[in-house]
Write a protein that holds these residues in place. Sequence first.
Motif, PDB file in Angstrom:
ATOM      1  N   ILE A  31       0.853  -1.187   0.000  1.00 11.81           N
ATOM      2  CA  ILE A  31       0.000   0.000   0.000  1.00 11.81           C
ATOM      3  C   ILE A  31       0.890   1.237   0.000  1.00 11.81           C
ATOM      4  CG2 ILE A  31      -1.887   1.205   1.135  1.00 11.81           C
ATOM      5  CD1 ILE A  31      -2.572  -1.590   0.099  1.00 11.81           C
ATOM      6  N   GLN A  32       1.069   1.807  -1.159  1.00 15.38           N
ATOM      7  CA  GLN A  32       1.893   3.000  -1.324  1.00 15.38           C
ATOM      8  C   GLN A  32       1.109   4.044  -2.124  1.00 15.38           C
ATOM      9  OE1 GLN A  32       4.812   3.611  -0.003  1.00 15.38           O
ATOM     10  NE2 GLN A  32       5.115   1.580   0.902  1.00 15.38           N
ATOM     11  N   PRO A  33       0.474   4.986  -1.458  1.00 21.06           N
ATOM     12  CA  PRO A  33      -0.332   5.991  -2.165  1.00 21.06           C
ATOM     13  C   PRO A  33       0.443   6.756  -3.234  1.00 21.06           C
ATOM     14  CG  PRO A  33      -0.752   6.074   0.193  1.00 21.06           C
ATOM     15  CD  PRO A  33       0.408   5.156   0.002  1.00 21.06           C
ATOM     16  N   ALA A  34       1.712   7.054  -2.961  1.00 20.96           N
ATOM     17  CA  ALA A  34       2.502   7.807  -3.931  1.00 20.96           C
ATOM     18  C   ALA A  34       2.686   6.995  -5.210  1.00 20.96           C
ATOM     19  CB  ALA A  34       3.854   8.166  -3.330  1.00 20.96           C
ATOM     20  N   ALA A  35       2.999   5.719  -5.068  1.00 19.49           N
ATOM     21  CA  ALA A  35       3.175   4.855  -6.241  1.00 19.49           C
ATOM     22  C   ALA A  35       1.861   4.696  -6.993  1.00 19.49           C
ATOM     23  CB  ALA A  35       3.699   3.488  -5.794  1.00 19.49           C
ATOM     24  N   VAL A 158       8.778   4.643 -14.554  1.00 14.34           N
ATOM     25  CA  VAL A 158       9.000   6.055 -14.241  1.00 14.34           C
ATOM     26  C   VAL A 158       8.854   6.285 -12.736  1.00 14.34           C
ATOM     27  CG1 VAL A 158       8.087   8.387 -14.544  1.00 14.34           C
ATOM     28  CG2 VAL A 158       8.268   6.864 -16.504  1.00 14.34           C
ATOM     29  N   GLY A 159       7.843   5.670 -12.131  1.00 16.22           N
ATOM     30  CA  GLY A 159       7.661   5.784 -10.690  1.00 16.22           C
ATOM     31  C   GLY A 159       8.837   5.207  -9.925  1.00 16.22           C
ATOM     32  N   ALA A 160       9.376   4.085 -10.437  1.00 22.07           N
ATOM     33  CA  ALA A 160      10.540   3.485  -9.781  1.00 22.07           C
ATOM     34  C   ALA A 160      11.737   4.419  -9.830  1.00 22.07           C
ATOM     35  CB  ALA A 160      10.870   2.154 -10.457  1.00 22.07           C
TER      36      ALA A 160
END
Length: 247
Positions: A31-35, A158-160
């Motif tokens: 659970i990672q809202p930013a990702a 890109v998120g990584a």
Amino acid sequence: MDFASLIGLGLALAGLFVGHTLDGGRFASLIQPAAFAIVVVGTFGAVLLQSDARTFSRGMRMLRWVFFPPKSRRQPLSREIALWSHTARRDGLLSLEQYMETKDLFIRKGLRMVVDGITPDKIRNLLETEVSAIEFAERQAARVWEAAAGYSPTIGIVGAVLGLIHVMENLSDPSRLGSGIAVAFVSTVYGVGLANLFFLPFGNKLKAIVSDQIAQYELLIEVFHDIASGNHTRVVEERVASLLAKR
């Protein structure tokens, strides 16, 4: 409700979460809202960029078909076709005007052409053009989900990269390294997982539904052509049999 889709979705999620847990992972770590924001918002932003608003909106509305597909019209349609054929054979083409109260605009248009005495070949040409337009619009809407499946993994990467940039910026503060690394890896999971467990299956399911609907329209074209040509009801009955045989 399409229980096969519901079960398939459940199995896909269960496999992901159970495998993660068996490997010693915690559910909370996924659970990672930013990702999620990077991948989901970025993906749909890219899809909207390549599509017009109407197609995008139509694709979103079509999503319900994955779990609540349009009710099959094969049986009622076959009965209607048989009724049209026998009525036209017995009472003439003008008698078909009584069946034009249907809500289906395509059927109404086909019956109107037959009643108006338009030549069979002209009816076929006009309705084929109509079906081509319908098919193009529906397939473009279904491809919204295919496009999402194409963009999602890349935006996950890109998120990584963004997560790793965040890590590199905070090497002097070890307490902030964990969140950056988590965003980096979970973004990739979101991107690939959404593409292969959701978006691509959704798109393929919707295309299959559209193909079935277009096949019914194509059969109706031949039915209207047969009725306008004065062909024997047996010819129309054979077409009805082919409609019922396709599942």
